[in-house]
Design an enzyme around this catalytic site. Structure first.
Site, PDB file in Angstrom:
ATOM      1  N   VAL A 154      80.396  -1.457  86.899  1.00 50.23           N
ATOM      2  CA  VAL A 154      80.682  -0.248  86.138  1.00 50.23           C
ATOM      3  C   VAL A 154      82.020   0.271  86.632  1.00 50.23           C
ATOM      4  CG1 VAL A 154      78.302   0.374  85.568  1.00 50.23           C
ATOM      5  CG2 VAL A 154      79.283   1.167  87.716  1.00 50.23           C
ATOM      6  N   SER A 155      82.669   1.075  85.813  1.00 46.49           N
ATOM      7  CA  SER A 155      84.037   1.494  86.116  1.00 46.49           C
ATOM      8  C   SER A 155      84.158   2.613  87.135  1.00 46.49           C
ATOM      9  CB  SER A 155      84.746   1.915  84.825  1.00 46.49           C
ATOM     10  OG  SER A 155      84.815   0.818  83.947  1.00 46.49           O
ATOM     11  N   LYS A 156      83.095   3.396  87.295  1.00 41.72           N
ATOM     12  CA  LYS A 156      83.176   4.554  88.194  1.00 41.72           C
ATOM     13  C   LYS A 156      81.967   4.611  89.107  1.00 41.72           C
ATOM     14  CE  LYS A 156      85.775   7.080  84.785  1.00 41.72           C
ATOM     15  NZ  LYS A 156      85.842   8.143  83.848  1.00 41.72           N
TER      16      LYS A 156
ATOM     17  N   GLN B 211      78.769   6.218  87.816  1.00 41.76           N
ATOM     18  CA  GLN B 211      78.034   5.560  86.741  1.00 41.76           C
ATOM     19  C   GLN B 211      76.857   4.766  87.298  1.00 41.76           C
ATOM     20  OE1 GLN B 211      81.508   3.556  84.875  1.00 41.76           O
ATOM     21  NE2 GLN B 211      80.548   4.212  82.969  1.00 41.76           N
TER      22      GLN B 211
END
Length: 82
Positions: free
Chosen positions: A8-10, A13
């Protein structure tokens, strides 16, 4: 060996949705790798570890090709390391 890679990007998340998609396949993964970091670069800790652990003939499952690279150039660089 059968590996699972999720990203996931963050940090905030949840990986849950991606994990659920892969787990529905009913595959007994030998090892799972998870990154919570942008896919902008290729320096991702879990992906780097996976690259060291994987051997010829091993299988890597990823929920989406977009989890390995943001664009074709980035994906090509990532895949060249396997």
């Amino acid at each position: 060996m059968i590996y699972k890679y999720e990203r996931v990007s963050k940090r905030k998340q949840s990986i849950g949705g991606r994990e659920m998609i892969l787990d529905k396949l009913g595959i007994a993964f030998n090892k799972a790798y998870t990154d919570k970091i942008s896919g902008k670069g290729i320096d991702r800790p879990a992906l780097n570890k996976l690259k060291l652990d994987v051997n010829e003939g091993d299988i890597i499952y990823c929920e989406s090709i977009s989890r390995l690279g943001r664009n074709l150039d980035n994906l090509g660089v990532t895949c060249d390391h396997f």
